[in-house]
Design an enzyme around this catalytic site. Sequence first.
Site, PDB file in Angstrom:
ATOM      1  CD  GLU A 201       4.334 -13.058 -20.728  1.00  0.00           C
ATOM      2  OE1 GLU A 201       5.006 -11.952 -20.023  1.00  0.00           O
ATOM      3  OE2 GLU A 201       3.126 -13.229 -20.406  1.00  0.00           O
TER       4      GLU A 201
ATOM      5  NE  ARG B  67      10.061 -11.411 -14.158  1.00  0.00           N
ATOM      6  CZ  ARG B  67       8.902 -10.645 -14.789  1.00  0.00           C
ATOM      7  NH1 ARG B  67       8.441 -11.531 -15.596  1.00  0.00           N
ATOM      8  NH2 ARG B  67       8.365  -9.427 -14.540  1.00  0.00           N
TER       9      ARG B  67
ATOM     10  CG  HIS C 183      -2.091  -0.887   0.971  1.00  0.00           C
ATOM     11  ND1 HIS C 183      -3.306  -1.084   1.791  1.00  0.00           N
ATOM     12  CD2 HIS C 183      -2.549  -1.488  -0.013  1.00  0.00           C
ATOM     13  CE1 HIS C 183      -3.713  -1.993   1.408  1.00  0.00           C
ATOM     14  NE2 HIS C 183      -3.653  -2.267   0.145  1.00  0.00           N
TER      15      HIS C 183
ATOM     16  CB  CYS D 139       5.898  -4.656 -23.505  1.00  0.00           C
ATOM     17  SG  CYS D 139       5.293  -6.170 -23.253  1.00  0.00           S
TER      18      CYS D 139
ATOM     19  CG  ASN E  40      10.378  -8.368 -18.128  1.00  0.00           C
ATOM     20  OD1 ASN E  40      11.472  -8.003 -18.858  1.00  0.00           O
ATOM     21  ND2 ASN E  40       9.385  -7.772 -17.814  1.00  0.00           N
ATOM     22  CG  ASP E  41       7.171 -13.830 -17.243  1.00  0.00           C
ATOM     23  OD1 ASP E  41       7.596 -14.542 -16.551  1.00  0.00           O
ATOM     24  OD2 ASP E  41       6.027 -13.087 -17.294  1.00  0.00           O
TER      25      ASP E  41
HETATM   26  C1  PEP Z   1       7.209  -9.570 -19.481  1.00  0.00           C
HETATM   27  O1  PEP Z   1       7.191 -10.929 -18.790  1.00  0.00           O
HETATM   28  O2  PEP Z   1       8.453  -9.268 -20.165  1.00  0.00           O
HETATM   29  C2  PEP Z   1       6.450  -8.639 -19.358  1.00  0.00           C
HETATM   30  C3  PEP Z   1       6.365  -7.565 -19.650  1.00  0.00           C
HETATM   31  O3  PEP Z   1       5.407  -9.069 -18.302  1.00  0.00           O
HETATM   32  P1  PEP Z   1       5.527  -8.677 -16.785  1.00  0.00           P
HETATM   33  O4  PEP Z   1       6.814  -8.320 -16.486  1.00  0.00           O
HETATM   34  O5  PEP Z   1       4.563  -8.124 -16.252  1.00  0.00           O
HETATM   35  O6  PEP Z   1       5.268 -10.253 -16.386  1.00  0.00           O
HETATM   36 MG    MG Z   2       5.161 -11.283 -17.987  1.00  0.00          MG
END
Ligand code: PEP
Ligand code: MG
Length: 767
Positions: free
Chosen positions: A612, A646, A367, A683, A635-636
């Site tokens: 992903e 990660r 929060h 992204c 990222n994933d």
């Molecule tokens: C990703 O996995 O790259 C992604 C943008 O989603 P998040 O980081 O929210 O898992």
């Molecule tokens: Mg992701």
Amino acid sequence: MDGSPNTGHRKALRRLRQVMAGSASAQERLNEIVKIVAVEMAAEVCSIYVQRAGEILELFATQGLNRDAVHVTRLQLGEGLVGTVALTAEPLNLSDAQAHPDFSYRPETGEEVFASLLGVPIIRGGRVRGVLVIQNSDQRNYSDEEEEALQIIAVVIAEIIASGYFANADASARLGRGRSFPSSRHVGISVNWGLAEGEAVLHTPNVSIRQMFADDSAVEHERLRKAMTEMHAALDELLASSRLRGAGEHHEVLNSYRRFARDRGWLRRIREGIDSGLTADAAAQQVREDTVARMRSISDPYLRERLSDLEDVAIRLMQHLGDGVGHQDLPDDIILVARNLGPAELLDYDTSRIRALVTEEGSATSHVSIIARALGIPVVAKIDGLMKSVDPRDPIIVDGDNGQIFVRPTESVRTILTDTLKARAQRRSVYASMRGLKTVTRNAVPISLNINCGMLADMQWLSETGADSVGLFRTEIPFMVRSTFPDLAQQTRIYSEVLARAEGRPVHFRTLDIGGDKQLPYLQDGKDENPALGWRSIRVGLDRPGMLRQQLRAMLHAASGQDLYVMFPMIAEVAEFKTAVNVLHIERDRLDRRNESGIAPPSNIRVGAMLEVPGLIWQLDALLPHLDFLSIGSNDLFQFLFAIDRGNPRVAQRYDVLSPALLSALRDILQKCDEASVPVSLCGEMAGDPLEAMALLGIGMRSLSLSPSAFGAVKAMTLTVDTVELSAYMHPLLQAPDHSLRRKLRAFALDHGVVLETRRFVDAVLD
Ligand code: PEP
Ligand code: MG
């Protein structure tokens, strides 16, 4: 014990009151207390262990053990039964203590003759300060009342430890570290970006209890009632007058906080404390300590967050019972350092003077983090051992971008900071002047730069950066700040406000991506052994189609008459995507059929999948015909391709996203999308690092979605790179057996005048 356990405990409290009123030293008081407790609770042994510097528990007073062991017997935190009570902050109630696996025999105490043991932690200010133990030679079963009585007595002892001689011992132990305690760097997680410098203000809630035992319980009940009324009025005023006006997720946070302040169970427990003879202050303190102890043993982040709100309310109540709330004599540039704090506690400070917030616990969705983000305050959370490492007024540099802080930084770190801040200010004006420039590479290839958002407060960056769209809107936060699902109206309101703030630019809404590191307790039971690979994201949505339908319905309502972009996360196979899209179509058809509702459908609906899960790469031929766009969640994808968690700092840096393997995989994906004429964007975090983003342009990526903080730097890189030269340079390297192409790509940038934001603060300091 004479009479019922309750009588014994009341009598003990009465006698303790006399001890507290006298002028004896802290040691003499403890000696008296162990005697009283032993007699009144019919125990053969009563001992007090006090926690000293270095996580040592030292026997400070005993009745029944060998007196020579006092100040001699020392245990490590976690060692033996006493150490276990201190480590877990939980009572231990054992009729046969020696049978317990953690029993540790100390010959100097003569302890082996005792069979049963009841130990409770002595807690103050959220920290274990020691352990209070009683023992008997027979296998006695201590009752719940006895356990509770011992806990109340522990509150009294905590006051002695905190106020008297021991506080000084603590202070001298701190000073013993030397005035020139060295500079140190601490790593946590980045919750809100930004670089800041200031003086440490330790948020240790300043509440003192002037009297433990009530002269008249009726008076205490009346004090409690008055303080509660005052607290509610003050809270309403604080929450209404803060800088947080306007719509946003922070409203939900503050409302749920208000609800906690009116929690009946909590109030009942304080009243019971008063009934047992404590003052209102002491009863509130007892409930608060109990809350903290429970918080320690809870791993569920959502429940921990709720309990931390409750602790915040308890402290606030104690302040109203005492001298009131308020922070005096604070520096102009505050770095607020806290174990954790509640949202309203942050607002008690003059937030215009808070340069950054750093916490030992907390998380991106806690929060206080949401409030701090809404206020634009940099935040670094989850810094191990933070409170032990910082003294009041210590100079601190907070690097929110990289999730690290520098305590008592050396001259050279400060110089780098000054230079970095200066360079940043200059760059900011350069970036501002670039805002109107078309985003094209040096060889005139247009690039689409977009931003990632997760809160309403983030939407301001769309116009400030000049981004083309919101390439990723993470929808989790409104779900995580509530105790139940936000209903259709609530979700619709949020998405409508997001679209209004986007002023016609596309917003790519991602459906709920919970699970993994983002647990929703009202939906998940936390039993996944491997949450990153477990029941998460679209898997939850497909198994709970009602929930997915409601979210999609809210998006359709919010985008009435406008374009709607929806993307589904963690798609692992074509059928999953088709099923998810089918749910969207059902909802759209429902809207068409029910146009008596007066809500027009969106003018256009575009659907996309997030790539992903590596398995999807080999299904692109089948998937792409169904897509309006593809968004790569690197990222994933990277986590799964390289089998590294990660979120685990031990391995997160082990492999590099600039490895030829990941770049080749991405290039193959791009080629497939090109052939199928499906727009593709990336992204993940790599889109926000200028060098990594450059590599992405080199393999053919033409659209990126990134953190707004990185926008200027990535745009500067884009304007200065020639993608033809870069692709030619990279082409043969993608076959190389290198761990990473980072160094070679940096050399390319240097040789070809590509502007990469001069070294990031973190690199400069670590060099
Ligand atoms: C990703 O996995 O790259 C992604 C943008 O989603 P998040 O980081 O929210 O898992
Ligand atoms: Mg992701």
